[in-house]
Design a protein around this motif. Structure first.
Motif, PDB file in Angstrom:
ATOM      1  N   CYS A 194      -2.339   9.912  -8.513  1.00 39.77           N
ATOM      2  CA  CYS A 194      -0.999  10.173  -7.972  1.00 39.77           C
ATOM      3  C   CYS A 194      -0.889  11.594  -7.425  1.00 39.77           C
ATOM      4  O   CYS A 194      -0.332  11.817  -6.343  1.00 39.77           O
ATOM      5  N   ALA A 195      -1.430  12.561  -8.163  1.00 38.25           N
ATOM      6  CA  ALA A 195      -1.397  13.953  -7.699  1.00 38.25           C
ATOM      7  C   ALA A 195      -2.190  14.106  -6.403  1.00 38.25           C
ATOM      8  O   ALA A 195      -1.764  14.807  -5.474  1.00 38.25           O
TER       9      ALA A 195
ATOM     10  N   ARG B 120      -0.135  12.550  -3.541  1.00 41.32           N
ATOM     11  CA  ARG B 120       0.983  13.430  -3.159  1.00 41.32           C
ATOM     12  C   ARG B 120       0.477  14.608  -2.338  1.00 41.32           C
ATOM     13  O   ARG B 120       1.073  14.969  -1.311  1.00 41.32           O
ATOM     14  N   HIS B 121      -0.635  15.208  -2.759  1.00 38.57           N
ATOM     15  CA  HIS B 121      -1.213  16.329  -2.013  1.00 38.57           C
ATOM     16  C   HIS B 121      -1.637  15.873  -0.614  1.00 38.57           C
ATOM     17  O   HIS B 121      -1.343  16.536   0.381  1.00 38.57           O
TER      18      HIS B 121
ATOM     19  N   LEU C 288      -0.608  13.306   1.176  1.00 40.35           N
ATOM     20  CA  LEU C 288       0.514  12.921   2.039  1.00 40.35           C
ATOM     21  C   LEU C 288       1.299  14.130   2.544  1.00 40.35           C
ATOM     22  O   LEU C 288       2.058  14.012   3.508  1.00 40.35           O
ATOM     23  N   ALA C 289       1.110  15.271   1.917  1.00 42.68           N
ATOM     24  CA  ALA C 289       1.744  16.499   2.413  1.00 42.68           C
ATOM     25  C   ALA C 289       1.010  17.052   3.632  1.00 42.68           C
ATOM     26  O   ALA C 289       1.508  17.952   4.306  1.00 42.68           O
TER      27      ALA C 289
ATOM     28  N   SER D 264      -0.745   4.556   1.261  1.00 42.65           N
ATOM     29  CA  SER D 264      -0.752   5.655   0.285  1.00 42.65           C
ATOM     30  C   SER D 264       0.649   5.902  -0.261  1.00 42.65           C
ATOM     31  O   SER D 264       0.833   6.068  -1.469  1.00 42.65           O
ATOM     32  N   ALA D 265       1.640   5.914   0.619  1.00 41.41           N
ATOM     33  CA  ALA D 265       3.028   6.118   0.181  1.00 41.41           C
ATOM     34  C   ALA D 265       3.492   4.963  -0.695  1.00 41.41           C
ATOM     35  O   ALA D 265       4.186   5.172  -1.696  1.00 41.41           O
TER      36      ALA D 265
ATOM     37  N   LEU E  91       2.211   5.271  -4.231  1.00 41.11           N
ATOM     38  CA  LEU E  91       2.986   6.233  -5.020  1.00 41.11           C
ATOM     39  C   LEU E  91       4.356   5.690  -5.395  1.00 41.11           C
ATOM     40  O   LEU E  91       4.838   5.881  -6.498  1.00 41.11           O
ATOM     41  N   ARG E  92       4.980   5.005  -4.461  1.00 45.03           N
ATOM     42  CA  ARG E  92       6.321   4.468  -4.662  1.00 45.03           C
ATOM     43  C   ARG E  92       6.331   3.359  -5.700  1.00 45.03           C
ATOM     44  O   ARG E  92       7.206   3.270  -6.537  1.00 45.03           O
TER      45      ARG E  92
END
Length: 141
Positions: free
Chosen positions: A20-21, A24-25, A27-28, A135-136, A139-140
């Motif tokens: 997850c981390a 998130r990284h 997708l930024a 990817s989103a 996470l969702r």
């Protein structure tokens, strides 16, 4: 080297939190795909990038997969693992033909847990890439 500050003392939750981390990284960053590779994997990055750029669909999983599983969000563990979606589909068919549910096997009952999400193809191997939308969604969900 990317170091992500997550707890890794648990065999299931640690890798989940690390994934997850990482997502998130990733997708930024302004990239169309998120990929990960084993540290001992050999692959042609240009050839893979060329192939991924030609994919017209927004929801893409690129890599070796042949396994399916469902996901239990409460325990953060996979369930109803199989080499196709047929285990889940067969459990649904068995439940539909048997309203009482008394003759369902433990394997079938596992796949019918209403709290599970899926089934999903389980991508694994030395190289896996996901489109931004996949990817989103990971996470969702």
């Amino acid at each position: 080297v990317l170091i992500l500050p997550v707890r890794r003392d648990d065999a299931i939750v640690g890798p989940f939190l690390l994934t997850c981390a990482f997502l998130r990284h990733a997708l930024a960053q302004p990239v169309p795909f998120v990929a990960r590779a084993d540290d001992d994997a050999f692959f042609d990055a240009e050839a893979i990038a060329f192939r991924l750029q030609r994919v017209a669909r927004p929801r893409v999983i690129f890599g070796a997969w042949g396994e399916w599983c469902m996901w239990d969000p409460a325990s953060r563990t996979p369930a109803c693992f199989s080499f196709s979606a047929s285990r889940f589909l067969q459990a649904r068919q068995a439940a539909a033909s048997n309203a009482s549910g008394t003759s369902l096997t433990a394997d079938q009952r596992e796949c019918l847990n209403p709290l599970l999400v899926g089934p999903f193809p389980y991508a694994k191997g030395p190289f896996v890439a996901y489109s931004r939308s996949v990817s989103a969604a990971l996470l969702r969900d």
